[in-house]
Design a protein around this motif. Structure first.
Motif, mmCIF file in Angstrom:
data_model
loop_
_atom_site.group_PDB
_atom_site.id
_atom_site.type_symbol
_atom_site.label_atom_id
_atom_site.label_comp_id
_atom_site.label_asym_id
_atom_site.label_seq_id
_atom_site.Cartn_x
_atom_site.Cartn_y
_atom_site.Cartn_z
ATOM 1 N N ALA A 26 0.393 -1.130 -0.427
ATOM 2 C CA ALA A 26 -0.237 -0.253 -0.295
ATOM 3 C C ALA A 26 0.548 1.325 -0.065
ATOM 4 C CB ALA A 26 -1.036 -0.248 1.168
ATOM 5 N N THR A 27 0.587 2.617 -0.297
ATOM 6 C CA THR A 27 1.036 3.266 -0.882
ATOM 7 C C THR A 27 -0.623 4.673 0.182
ATOM 8 O OG1 THR A 27 1.854 6.037 -1.740
ATOM 9 C CG2 THR A 27 0.376 4.283 -2.704
ATOM 10 N N GLY A 40 -9.443 0.777 -11.818
ATOM 11 C CA GLY A 40 -10.430 0.421 -11.338
ATOM 12 C C GLY A 40 -11.633 -0.996 -12.058
ATOM 13 N N LEU A 41 -11.682 -1.856 -11.043
ATOM 14 C CA LEU A 41 -11.976 -2.666 -12.033
ATOM 15 C C LEU A 41 -13.148 -2.812 -13.170
ATOM 16 C CD1 LEU A 41 -13.617 -5.482 -9.452
ATOM 17 C CD2 LEU A 41 -11.950 -5.449 -11.491
ATOM 18 N N GLU A 58 -4.985 13.209 -10.102
ATOM 19 C CA GLU A 58 -6.568 15.143 -10.576
ATOM 20 C C GLU A 58 -7.445 13.963 -10.038
ATOM 21 O OE1 GLU A 58 -6.384 16.214 -14.138
ATOM 22 O OE2 GLU A 58 -3.594 16.883 -13.783
ATOM 23 N N LYS A 59 -8.154 12.913 -10.003
ATOM 24 C CA LYS A 59 -9.680 12.948 -9.513
ATOM 25 C C LYS A 59 -9.324 11.766 -8.388
ATOM 26 C CE LYS A 59 -13.582 9.871 -10.774
ATOM 27 N NZ LYS A 59 -13.998 8.873 -11.610
ATOM 28 N N GLU A 60 -10.296 12.387 -7.214
ATOM 29 C CA GLU A 60 -10.109 11.882 -6.019
ATOM 30 C C GLU A 60 -10.279 10.189 -6.096
ATOM 31 O OE1 GLU A 60 -12.076 12.873 -1.778
ATOM 32 O OE2 GLU A 60 -12.071 14.363 -3.312
ATOM 33 N N THR A 61 -9.270 9.619 -5.057
ATOM 34 C CA THR A 61 -10.131 8.189 -4.785
ATOM 35 C C THR A 61 -9.412 7.353 -3.577
ATOM 36 O OG1 THR A 61 -8.513 6.294 -6.200
ATOM 37 C CG2 THR A 61 -6.962 7.795 -5.740
ATOM 38 N N THR A 62 -9.772 6.813 -3.280
ATOM 39 C CA THR A 62 -8.708 6.285 -2.335
ATOM 40 C C THR A 62 -8.652 5.053 -2.290
ATOM 41 O OG1 THR A 62 -11.719 4.648 -2.398
ATOM 42 C CG2 THR A 62 -11.805 7.275 -0.866
ATOM 43 N N PHE A 63 -7.868 4.379 -3.495
ATOM 44 C CA PHE A 63 -7.484 3.146 -3.552
ATOM 45 C C PHE A 63 -5.708 3.488 -2.938
ATOM 46 C CE2 PHE A 63 -9.673 2.381 -7.716
ATOM 47 C CZ PHE A 63 -10.419 2.498 -7.418
ATOM 48 N N THR A 64 -5.416 2.534 -2.485
ATOM 49 C CA THR A 64 -4.287 2.752 -2.020
ATOM 50 C C THR A 64 -3.189 1.518 -2.082
ATOM 51 O OG1 THR A 64 -5.052 1.554 0.184
ATOM 52 C CG2 THR A 64 -4.387 4.389 -0.066
ATOM 53 N N ILE A 92 -1.942 2.476 -9.108
ATOM 54 C CA ILE A 92 -2.755 2.018 -7.802
ATOM 55 C C ILE A 92 -3.510 1.636 -8.297
ATOM 56 C CG2 ILE A 92 -1.200 3.474 -6.006
ATOM 57 C CD1 ILE A 92 -3.509 5.616 -6.307
ATOM 58 N N CYS A 93 -4.322 1.049 -7.001
ATOM 59 C CA CYS A 93 -5.243 0.299 -7.804
ATOM 60 C C CYS A 93 -7.005 -0.623 -6.767
ATOM 61 C CB CYS A 93 -5.446 -0.949 -8.934
ATOM 62 S SG CYS A 93 -4.214 -2.348 -7.373
#
Length: 390
Positions: A26-27, A40-41, A58-64, A92-93
């Protein structure tokens, strides 16, 4: 593929966890680490090892979850969608994507994505998935999947063969993309950019999808049920597929919601803005009643609006969808949004123009069938290599 003789006499049986490890890194700061690709999937296409779309930071994400070039991404949620990708960059995914890495002492990394694409592996993933509407599998459940593997020198030859088969498919896809670009140019030159403004609610009407509860989902075809299509049944190239559908009790279906030939189904809500508004046409009728779920809608053209389907395939349509979604974090469309979309069309266009577009459709259809055939040949080769038969 029967003429391909593979001597497996000296191949060894392995478990999946003997040739592959799960990478679970994770990051907290992907930007500092230079991880700008966000997957994303929805960005992984079924049966396509190549990632052709992604989001950026640039698009907010919760992926780590991190992945690196050369690793393999596997969609663990709804494994029946067959989402496997070979990473050609770092990023990241989603947590619904498992990151796999070959144990190079045993398995050539270039061969790993095809092992995961094998029918046997997918059947294992399906058998170990838990959950009703969004079944998921885990690495520990896949660990004991068994298959045969040759020595490293033979693996290299097989990897080259499989990647060559994959390139045949990709080349045919590029040819289809060129014809699709030409078709879009035809739509613009023969129908659009005219002085007459017309709104979609004049050419047809939007019908809401069916609302249903999870307990109303029937796992198999039932005489008292109808087939329910969702956004995953809206394929590229304006096509509708009938794989992995739901069946719902007839009691919740209104008569006008039953799909008809020529209807256009539209994705009205999705986690990704890029997928909202995607559409496909009903060109063949299933053997049972069918409709769409509440995250989709039906656009039913009037009988004299034969050209309207080309409006939904135009770049102008995508531009207007993007405008409707801009400035909002909610990736939803309302029926009134679709009905209010307007196009500037020519005062008149002759039947020859529509016939020319239909001919282009036929060319695209032929290319699509050739792609499907090449994919079948590639899949047969994968399965012949990785099955347990000596």
């Amino acid at each position: 593929m029967n003429e391909l003789n593979i001597d497996k006499t000296h191949w060894k049986k392995y478990r999946f966890d003997e040739v592959c490890r799960q990478v679970n890194e994770a990051t907290k700061d992907p930007q500092t680490e230079g991880l700008d690709h966000v997957i994303g999937l929805e960005h992984i296409e079924p049966n396509n090892l190549h990632i052709t779309q992604w989001d950026t930071l640039e698009k907010e994400t919760t992926f780590t979850r991190k992945f690196r070039k050369g690793q393999v991404l596997f969609g663990r949620r709804r494994a029946y969608q067959r989402k496997v990708a070979y990473a050609e960059f770092d990023g990241i995914c989603s947590g619904d994507i498992l990151v796999f890495e070959a144990i190079e002492d045993v398995l050539l990394p270039e061969l790993l994505p095809f092992l995961i694409q094998s029918e046997g592996f997918f059947q294992k993933a399906l058998a170990t998935s838990a959950g009703s509407l969004s079944p998921r599998t885990k690495f520990k459940e896949l660990a004991d999947y068994e298959f045969l593997l040759p020595p490293k020198a033979e693996q290299k030859r097989l990897a080259e063969l499989l990647w060559a088969a994959d390139e045949v498919v990709e080349k045919e896809k590029r040819e289809r993309e060129k014809v699709e670009e030409y078709k879009n140019m035809l739509i613009t030159s023969t129908i659009l950019n005219g002085p007459k403004s017309i709104v979609l609610n004049v050419l047809g009407k939007v019908i809401r999808g069916v609302s249903y509860k999870p307990e109303q989902v029937i796992t198999k075809n039932d005489p008292n049920a109808f087939m329910l299509l969702r956004s995953n049944n809206i394929s590229p190239n304006f096509k509708t597929n009938y794989t992995e559908v739901y069946y719902i009790d007839n009691s919740v279906l209104k008569s006008e919601q039953e799909l008809c030939l020529g209807d256009i189904i539209i994705c009205m809500s999705n986690g990704s803005k890029e997928l909202v508004g995607k559409a496909s046409e009903i060109t063949e009728m299933p053997s049972v009643k069918s409709s769409v779920g509440s995250f989709c809608a039906i656009y039913r053209p009037h009988p004299d609006s034969q050209f309207v389907k080309y409006l939904f395939q135009s770049s102008e349509y995508r531009k207007q969808i993007a405008l409707l979604l801009s400035g909002s974090n909610i990736n939803n469309l309302k029926p009134s949004d679709i009905e209010s979309i307007s196009f500037n069309i020519k005062e008149s266009f002759c039947s020859e123009d529509i016939c020319f577009l239909k001919t282009t459709d036929e060319n695209i259809s032929c290319l699509t069938k050739q792609i499907e055939l090449s994919q079948e040949i590639k899949q047969e080769l994968i399965d012949k290599i990785f099955n347990l038969c000596i």
